[in-house]
Design a protein around this motif. Structure first.
Motif, PDB file in Angstrom:
ATOM      1  N   ASN A  27      52.268  13.822  24.298  1.00  0.00           N
ATOM      2  CA  ASN A  27      53.095  12.843  23.604  1.00  0.00           C
ATOM      3  C   ASN A  27      54.250  12.436  24.509  1.00  0.00           C
ATOM      4  O   ASN A  27      54.757  13.236  25.285  1.00  0.00           O
ATOM      5  CB  ASN A  27      53.651  13.449  22.315  1.00  0.00           C
ATOM      6  N   PRO A  28      54.693  11.181  24.363  1.00  0.00           N
ATOM      7  CA  PRO A  28      55.836  10.754  25.180  1.00  0.00           C
ATOM      8  C   PRO A  28      57.089  11.538  24.791  1.00  0.00           C
ATOM      9  O   PRO A  28      57.245  11.963  23.646  1.00  0.00           O
ATOM     10  CB  PRO A  28      55.994   9.272  24.850  1.00  0.00           C
ATOM     11  N   SER A  29      57.962  11.677  25.741  1.00  0.00           N
ATOM     12  CA  SER A  29      59.215  12.398  25.483  1.00  0.00           C
ATOM     13  C   SER A  29      60.108  11.579  24.558  1.00  0.00           C
ATOM     14  O   SER A  29      59.886  10.385  24.345  1.00  0.00           O
ATOM     15  CB  SER A  29      59.946  12.665  26.798  1.00  0.00           C
ATOM     16  N   ARG A  30      61.124  12.223  24.042  1.00  0.00           N
ATOM     17  CA  ARG A  30      62.078  11.527  23.170  1.00  0.00           C
ATOM     18  C   ARG A  30      62.714  10.367  23.921  1.00  0.00           C
ATOM     19  O   ARG A  30      62.900   9.279  23.375  1.00  0.00           O
ATOM     20  CB  ARG A  30      63.143  12.503  22.695  1.00  0.00           C
ATOM     21  N   LYS A  31      63.049  10.577  25.167  1.00  0.00           N
ATOM     22  CA  LYS A  31      63.647   9.530  25.986  1.00  0.00           C
ATOM     23  C   LYS A  31      62.687   8.348  26.135  1.00  0.00           C
ATOM     24  O   LYS A  31      63.089   7.186  26.004  1.00  0.00           O
ATOM     25  CB  LYS A  31      64.018  10.076  27.363  1.00  0.00           C
TER      26      LYS A  31
ATOM     27  N   ARG B 196      60.227   7.528  24.099  1.00  0.00           N
ATOM     28  CA  ARG B 196      60.100   6.858  22.794  1.00  0.00           C
ATOM     29  C   ARG B 196      61.314   5.967  22.540  1.00  0.00           C
ATOM     30  O   ARG B 196      61.183   4.837  22.055  1.00  0.00           O
ATOM     31  CB  ARG B 196      59.941   7.895  21.673  1.00  0.00           C
ATOM     32  N   LEU B 197      62.499   6.484  22.864  1.00  0.00           N
ATOM     33  CA  LEU B 197      63.721   5.699  22.685  1.00  0.00           C
ATOM     34  C   LEU B 197      63.704   4.450  23.567  1.00  0.00           C
ATOM     35  O   LEU B 197      64.023   3.342  23.108  1.00  0.00           O
ATOM     36  CB  LEU B 197      64.951   6.541  23.007  1.00  0.00           C
ATOM     37  N   GLN B 198      63.306   4.602  24.811  1.00  0.00           N
ATOM     38  CA  GLN B 198      63.243   3.458  25.723  1.00  0.00           C
ATOM     39  C   GLN B 198      62.241   2.416  25.222  1.00  0.00           C
ATOM     40  O   GLN B 198      62.505   1.211  25.268  1.00  0.00           O
ATOM     41  CB  GLN B 198      62.875   3.918  27.135  1.00  0.00           C
TER      42      GLN B 198
END
Length: 96
Positions: free
Chosen positions: A9-13, A15-17
């Motif tokens: 899964n993509p990192s939180r960063k 996902r935010l980007q």
């Protein structure tokens, strides 16, 4: 060297980007649409102003265009506002 798992899964960063990128894209789309709407309203205001001149008055233009008198008046006001803005721009240009 780090090997990334494609199933991860993509990192939180990340996902935010991605969310910020989508938000900026939507804002850009809305800005462009607003500009198009504003341009169309100005064109309509000019056309309604001409119609009032051709028909003779607001009531006759309302009947001829099948448009409520309130709408006619709103577009006439927009036309006056736009003309005033144009005069101000011309004055600023001449002062330069």
């Amino acid at each position: 060297m780090t090997v990334q798992n494609l199933d991860k899964n993509p990192s939180r960063k990340q996902r935010l980007q991605e969310r910020q990128r989508r938000q900026l894209a939507v804002v850009d789309t809305v800005d462009k649409a607003e500009a198009k709407v504003r341009k169309a309203e100005v064109e309509l205001a000019v056309a309604v102003t001409e119609a009032v001149q051709v028909f003779g008055d607001e009531q006759s233009a309302s009947e001829g265009l099948d448009m409520p008198v309130e709408a006619i008046r709103r577009f006439l006001g927009m036309g006056r506002d736009e003309a005033a803005r144009g005069d101000n721009v011309a004055e600023v240009d001449n002062a330069s």
